[in-house]
Motif scaffolding. Structure first.
Motif, PDB file in Angstrom:
ATOM      1  N   CYS A  61       5.325   4.647  -5.404  1.00  0.00           N
ATOM      2  CA  CYS A  61       3.969   4.607  -4.859  1.00  0.00           C
ATOM      3  C   CYS A  61       3.969   5.234  -3.468  1.00  0.00           C
ATOM      4  O   CYS A  61       4.994   5.266  -2.790  1.00  0.00           O
ATOM      5  CB  CYS A  61       3.483   3.164  -4.748  1.00  0.00           C
ATOM      6  N   GLU A  62       2.803   5.693  -3.054  1.00  0.00           N
ATOM      7  CA  GLU A  62       2.649   6.186  -1.686  1.00  0.00           C
ATOM      8  C   GLU A  62       2.847   5.015  -0.726  1.00  0.00           C
ATOM      9  O   GLU A  62       2.650   3.854  -1.091  1.00  0.00           O
ATOM     10  CB  GLU A  62       1.252   6.786  -1.486  1.00  0.00           C
ATOM     11  N   VAL A  63       3.226   5.319   0.496  1.00  0.00           N
ATOM     12  CA  VAL A  63       3.405   4.291   1.515  1.00  0.00           C
ATOM     13  C   VAL A  63       2.079   3.557   1.707  1.00  0.00           C
ATOM     14  O   VAL A  63       1.021   4.178   1.773  1.00  0.00           O
ATOM     15  CB  VAL A  63       3.875   4.923   2.845  1.00  0.00           C
ATOM     16  N   GLY A  64       2.156   2.243   1.755  1.00  0.00           N
ATOM     17  CA  GLY A  64       0.954   1.437   1.941  1.00  0.00           C
ATOM     18  C   GLY A  64       0.254   1.080   0.644  1.00  0.00           C
ATOM     19  O   GLY A  64      -0.857   0.568   0.657  1.00  0.00           O
ATOM     20  N   SER A  65       0.907   1.351  -0.479  1.00  0.00           N
ATOM     21  CA  SER A  65       0.317   0.976  -1.763  1.00  0.00           C
ATOM     22  C   SER A  65       1.376   0.313  -2.631  1.00  0.00           C
ATOM     23  O   SER A  65       2.564   0.397  -2.358  1.00  0.00           O
ATOM     24  CB  SER A  65      -0.290   2.196  -2.463  1.00  0.00           C
ATOM     25  N   ARG A  66       0.913  -0.350  -3.682  1.00  0.00           N
ATOM     26  CA  ARG A  66       1.823  -1.052  -4.584  1.00  0.00           C
ATOM     27  C   ARG A  66       1.477  -0.696  -6.025  1.00  0.00           C
ATOM     28  O   ARG A  66       0.349  -0.317  -6.338  1.00  0.00           O
ATOM     29  CB  ARG A  66       1.749  -2.557  -4.369  1.00  0.00           C
ATOM     30  N   ALA A  67       2.465  -0.834  -6.894  1.00  0.00           N
ATOM     31  CA  ALA A  67       2.301  -0.465  -8.299  1.00  0.00           C
ATOM     32  C   ALA A  67       1.426  -1.477  -9.040  1.00  0.00           C
ATOM     33  O   ALA A  67       1.359  -2.650  -8.676  1.00  0.00           O
ATOM     34  CB  ALA A  67       3.659  -0.375  -8.970  1.00  0.00           C
ATOM     35  N   THR A  68       0.774  -0.997 -10.074  1.00  0.00           N
ATOM     36  CA  THR A  68       0.029  -1.857 -10.986  1.00  0.00           C
ATOM     37  C   THR A  68       0.513  -1.571 -12.402  1.00  0.00           C
ATOM     38  O   THR A  68       1.173  -0.564 -12.649  1.00  0.00           O
ATOM     39  CB  THR A  68      -1.487  -1.581 -10.928  1.00  0.00           C
ATOM     40  N   SER A  69       0.179  -2.434 -13.322  1.00  0.00           N
ATOM     41  CA  SER A  69       0.578  -2.220 -14.714  1.00  0.00           C
ATOM     42  C   SER A  69      -0.318  -1.192 -15.400  1.00  0.00           C
ATOM     43  O   SER A  69      -0.020  -0.749 -16.501  1.00  0.00           O
ATOM     44  CB  SER A  69       0.542  -3.541 -15.482  1.00  0.00           C
ATOM     45  N   ASP A  70      -1.403  -0.801 -14.734  1.00  0.00           N
ATOM     46  CA  ASP A  70      -2.331   0.175 -15.305  1.00  0.00           C
ATOM     47  C   ASP A  70      -1.904   1.621 -15.075  1.00  0.00           C
ATOM     48  O   ASP A  70      -2.489   2.528 -15.642  1.00  0.00           O
ATOM     49  CB  ASP A  70      -3.729  -0.005 -14.710  1.00  0.00           C
ATOM     50  N   GLY A  71      -0.931   1.843 -14.209  1.00  0.00           N
ATOM     51  CA  GLY A  71      -0.481   3.200 -13.923  1.00  0.00           C
ATOM     52  C   GLY A  71      -0.641   3.603 -12.480  1.00  0.00           C
ATOM     53  O   GLY A  71       0.335   3.912 -11.812  1.00  0.00           O
ATOM     54  N   PRO A  72      -1.866   3.614 -11.946  1.00  0.00           N
ATOM     55  CA  PRO A  72      -2.003   4.018 -10.545  1.00  0.00           C
ATOM     56  C   PRO A  72      -1.490   2.943  -9.595  1.00  0.00           C
ATOM     57  O   PRO A  72      -1.307   1.793  -9.982  1.00  0.00           O
ATOM     58  CB  PRO A  72      -3.510   4.209 -10.373  1.00  0.00           C
ATOM     59  N   CYS A  73      -1.257   3.342  -8.373  1.00  0.00           N
ATOM     60  CA  CYS A  73      -0.913   2.394  -7.317  1.00  0.00           C
ATOM     61  C   CYS A  73      -2.189   2.086  -6.541  1.00  0.00           C
ATOM     62  O   CYS A  73      -3.072   2.931  -6.435  1.00  0.00           O
ATOM     63  CB  CYS A  73       0.135   2.994  -6.380  1.00  0.00           C
ATOM     64  N   VAL A  74      -2.272   0.884  -6.030  1.00  0.00           N
ATOM     65  CA  VAL A  74      -3.446   0.483  -5.250  1.00  0.00           C
ATOM     66  C   VAL A  74      -3.008   0.162  -3.831  1.00  0.00           C
ATOM     67  O   VAL A  74      -1.865  -0.220  -3.594  1.00  0.00           O
ATOM     68  CB  VAL A  74      -4.170  -0.730  -5.878  1.00  0.00           C
ATOM     69  N   GLU A  75      -3.937   0.316  -2.911  1.00  0.00           N
ATOM     70  CA  GLU A  75      -3.632   0.047  -1.508  1.00  0.00           C
ATOM     71  C   GLU A  75      -3.299  -1.421  -1.302  1.00  0.00           C
ATOM     72  O   GLU A  75      -3.895  -2.297  -1.920  1.00  0.00           O
ATOM     73  CB  GLU A  75      -4.822   0.434  -0.628  1.00  0.00           C
ATOM     74  N   CYS A  76      -2.317  -1.658  -0.446  1.00  0.00           N
ATOM     75  CA  CYS A  76      -1.946  -3.030  -0.103  1.00  0.00           C
ATOM     76  C   CYS A  76      -2.996  -3.608   0.836  1.00  0.00           C
ATOM     77  O   CYS A  76      -3.579  -2.893   1.644  1.00  0.00           O
ATOM     78  CB  CYS A  76      -0.587  -3.057   0.596  1.00  0.00           C
TER      79      CYS A  76
END
Length: 107
Positions: A55-70
């Motif tokens: 994931c990009e810095v400042g985000s976390r993985a999800t089970s849906d595929g994209p990463c979301v912001e922390c």
């Protein structure tokens, strides 16, 4: 594939933009690799990582595929959970030691 020099990847596969012949299958969470042009990853995923795994810095993985912001509360939740675990372990230890002391006094 629309012709020589043009590559379109199937969903679940990734290739870096600089080398379309270096194709990786996205195991685990295939939605992190949406397919299409080489170098394409799901939102907030690093296209410089193998198969969009980071994931990009400042985000976390999800089970849906994209990463979301922390969010600021994410870290507090984990810290609170760890504190509860340590408290539970401490209380368990105290309960066991009190029980052992009571048995020793009876003997």
């Amino acid at each position: 594939c629309s012709g020589m020099g043009s590559v379109a990847l199937q969903p679940g596969y990734f290739a870096p933009a600089h080398d379309a012949s270096d194709v990786w299958k996205c195991y685990g969470v295939p939605k992190r690799c949406p397919g299409g042009n080489p170098g394409t990853c799901a939102d907030n995923r690093r296209n410089t990582s193998v198969a969009c795994v980071e994931c990009e810095v400042g985000s976390r993985a999800t089970s849906d595929g994209p990463c979301v912001e922390c969010h600021e509360g994410d870290g507090l939740f984990v810290a609170g959970l760890m504190l509860l675990v340590f408290l539970a372990l401490g209380l368990s230890y105290c309960a066991i030691s009190w029980e052992d002391r009571a048995k020793q006094k009876e003997a």
